[in-house]
Design a protein around this motif. Structure first.
Motif, mmCIF file in Angstrom:
data_model
loop_
_atom_site.group_PDB
_atom_site.id
_atom_site.type_symbol
_atom_site.label_atom_id
_atom_site.label_comp_id
_atom_site.label_asym_id
_atom_site.label_seq_id
_atom_site.Cartn_x
_atom_site.Cartn_y
_atom_site.Cartn_z
ATOM 1 N N ILE A 1 0.840 -1.208 0.000
ATOM 2 C CA ILE A 1 0.000 0.000 0.000
ATOM 3 C C ILE A 1 0.873 1.254 0.000
ATOM 4 O O ILE A 1 0.560 2.244 -0.645
ATOM 5 C CB ILE A 1 -1.022 0.007 1.161
ATOM 6 C CG1 ILE A 1 -2.040 1.136 0.960
ATOM 7 C CG2 ILE A 1 -0.331 0.126 2.499
ATOM 8 C CD1 ILE A 1 -3.205 1.101 1.925
ATOM 9 N N HIS A 2 1.990 1.203 0.699
ATOM 10 C CA HIS A 2 2.891 2.355 0.741
ATOM 11 C C HIS A 2 3.592 2.555 -0.603
ATOM 12 O O HIS A 2 3.694 3.684 -1.092
ATOM 13 C CB HIS A 2 3.913 2.179 1.870
ATOM 14 C CG HIS A 2 3.275 2.201 3.220
ATOM 15 N ND1 HIS A 2 2.693 1.088 3.774
ATOM 16 C CD2 HIS A 2 3.092 3.210 4.101
ATOM 17 C CE1 HIS A 2 2.189 1.402 4.949
ATOM 18 N NE2 HIS A 2 2.410 2.679 5.167
ATOM 19 N N GLU A 3 4.054 1.476 -1.205
ATOM 20 C CA GLU A 3 4.703 1.568 -2.512
ATOM 21 C C GLU A 3 3.727 2.099 -3.565
ATOM 22 O O GLU A 3 4.071 2.972 -4.358
ATOM 23 C CB GLU A 3 5.232 0.194 -2.944
ATOM 24 C CG GLU A 3 6.387 -0.314 -2.102
ATOM 25 C CD GLU A 3 6.676 -1.787 -2.344
ATOM 26 O OE1 GLU A 3 6.032 -2.422 -3.212
ATOM 27 O OE2 GLU A 3 7.554 -2.314 -1.642
ATOM 28 N N LEU B 1 1.512 6.331 -7.116
ATOM 29 C CA LEU B 1 0.322 7.047 -7.569
ATOM 30 C C LEU B 1 0.467 8.542 -7.320
ATOM 31 O O LEU B 1 0.169 9.363 -8.193
ATOM 32 C CB LEU B 1 -0.921 6.487 -6.865
ATOM 33 C CG LEU B 1 -2.263 7.066 -7.276
ATOM 34 C CD1 LEU B 1 -2.525 6.870 -8.767
ATOM 35 C CD2 LEU B 1 -3.381 6.406 -6.459
ATOM 36 N N ALA B 2 0.948 8.922 -6.143
ATOM 37 C CA ALA B 2 1.111 10.336 -5.804
ATOM 38 C C ALA B 2 2.083 11.029 -6.756
ATOM 39 O O ALA B 2 1.909 12.201 -7.083
ATOM 40 C CB ALA B 2 1.581 10.488 -4.360
ATOM 41 N N GLU B 3 3.082 10.314 -7.213
ATOM 42 C CA GLU B 3 4.064 10.889 -8.139
ATOM 43 C C GLU B 3 3.442 11.254 -9.486
ATOM 44 O O GLU B 3 3.996 12.060 -10.228
ATOM 45 C CB GLU B 3 5.244 9.928 -8.332
ATOM 46 C CG GLU B 3 6.133 9.826 -7.102
ATOM 47 C CD GLU B 3 7.143 8.698 -7.180
ATOM 48 O OE1 GLU B 3 7.079 7.853 -8.117
ATOM 49 O OE2 GLU B 3 8.004 8.633 -6.282
ATOM 50 N N THR B 4 2.287 10.700 -9.796
ATOM 51 C CA THR B 4 1.617 11.015 -11.069
ATOM 52 C C THR B 4 0.667 12.199 -10.947
ATOM 53 O O THR B 4 0.172 12.684 -11.957
ATOM 54 C CB THR B 4 0.811 9.806 -11.589
ATOM 55 O OG1 THR B 4 -0.316 9.581 -10.729
ATOM 56 C CG2 THR B 4 1.667 8.552 -11.677
ATOM 57 N N PRO C 1 -0.719 16.105 -9.969
ATOM 58 C CA PRO C 1 -0.162 17.461 -10.127
ATOM 59 C C PRO C 1 0.021 18.180 -8.795
ATOM 60 O O PRO C 1 -0.653 17.876 -7.801
ATOM 61 C CB PRO C 1 -1.223 18.162 -10.977
ATOM 62 C CG PRO C 1 -2.499 17.467 -10.626
ATOM 63 C CD PRO C 1 -2.114 16.024 -10.383
ATOM 64 N N GLY C 2 0.923 19.160 -8.795
ATOM 65 C CA GLY C 2 1.105 20.073 -7.660
ATOM 66 C C GLY C 2 1.321 19.358 -6.345
ATOM 67 O O GLY C 2 2.026 18.352 -6.268
ATOM 68 N N ASN C 3 0.673 19.894 -5.309
ATOM 69 C CA ASN C 3 0.830 19.283 -3.993
ATOM 70 C C ASN C 3 -0.320 18.327 -3.656
ATOM 71 O O ASN C 3 -0.557 18.033 -2.492
ATOM 72 C CB ASN C 3 0.994 20.364 -2.908
ATOM 73 C CG ASN C 3 -0.205 21.287 -2.834
ATOM 74 O OD1 ASN C 3 -1.171 21.123 -3.569
ATOM 75 N ND2 ASN C 3 -0.126 22.270 -1.951
ATOM 76 N N LEU C 4 -0.999 17.842 -4.674
ATOM 77 C CA LEU C 4 -2.032 16.824 -4.488
ATOM 78 C C LEU C 4 -1.316 15.484 -4.336
ATOM 79 O O LEU C 4 -0.999 14.818 -5.310
ATOM 80 C CB LEU C 4 -2.975 16.817 -5.695
ATOM 81 C CG LEU C 4 -4.185 15.897 -5.633
ATOM 82 C CD1 LEU C 4 -5.079 16.248 -4.452
ATOM 83 C CD2 LEU C 4 -4.984 15.989 -6.923
ATOM 84 N N LYS C 5 -1.008 15.098 -3.105
ATOM 85 C CA LYS C 5 -0.159 13.935 -2.871
ATOM 86 C C LYS C 5 -0.719 12.954 -1.842
ATOM 87 O O LYS C 5 -0.094 11.951 -1.556
ATOM 88 C CB LYS C 5 1.237 14.377 -2.398
ATOM 89 C CG LYS C 5 1.951 15.290 -3.369
ATOM 90 C CD LYS C 5 2.234 14.604 -4.686
ATOM 91 C CE LYS C 5 2.914 15.541 -5.662
ATOM 92 N NZ LYS C 5 2.798 15.102 -7.033
#
Length: 184
Positions: free
Chosen positions: A99-101, A106-109, A111-115
């Motif tokens: 889940i962490h990987e 997913l977060a790396e894809t 935009p901006g600070n939507l992580k």
């Protein structure tokens, strides 16, 4: 070609008549088939579906929310089997590398600070979360939804679902406005 890829066990399950009786007797009427003569599927492979009699169909529907890679695709089946042989389920109160990987990738894809990633179990749960986040962020309560839309079967999103087939005759949550769009 398909006989080499699949192991069929047709006619080992209930007949279409038995399935119809079970559907009427033991399943919620909201589980609709949309067809006067329901299709009883038994097995799938990639883009193909097979009914209980072995007739093959090209799947042009793709599942309502879950089947975006076909049915029983060997790569997906191998990945799922490998994970199930390692660890089938872990509550989110524990750490597990997958889940962490996946969250990081997913977060790396995004935009901006939507992580920040929040995994849910269904479209209904995702819609519940979207309503909560929208109301919390805006401080507003009212939500507009289109008439005859379906948003899920949880109590909260049944309030924005305006298709009566998916609703129960009980008061729903407030703050939901239905809109009808007219076209010329």
């Amino acid at each position: 070609k398909f006989a080499n890829l699949l192991t069929f066990s047709f006619l080992k399950g209930p007949s279409i008549e038995e399935l119809t009786t079970i559907r009427k007797t033991n399943l919620n009427p909201a589980l609709t088939t949309y067809y006067s003569k329901p299709l009883a599927l038994h097995q799938g492979y990639k883009q193909w579906l097979f009914d209980i009699n072995g007739k093959r169909y090209l799947d042009m529907f793709g599942g309502i929310c879950t089947v975006s890679v076909g049915h029983c695709h060997p790569k997906i089946t191998d990945a799922v089997t490998g994970q199930m042989q390692t660890l089938g389920h872990v509550s989110n109160v524990y750490f597990h590398s997958k889940i962490h990987e996946y969250s990081k990738r997913l977060a790396e894809t995004l935009p901006g600070n939507l992580k920040c990633i929040y995994f849910v179990n269904s479209g209904s749960e995702a819609n519940d979360l979207a309503l909560l986040l929208a109301r919390a962020y805006t401080g507003r309560y009212d939500v507009v939804s289109l008439k005859n839309c379906y948003h899920g079967m949880t109590y909260q999103v049944m309030g924005i679902t305006s298709n009566s087939y998916y609703k129960y005759p009980v008061p729903g949550g407030g703050g939901f406005l239905k809109v009808i769009i007219f076209q010329d």
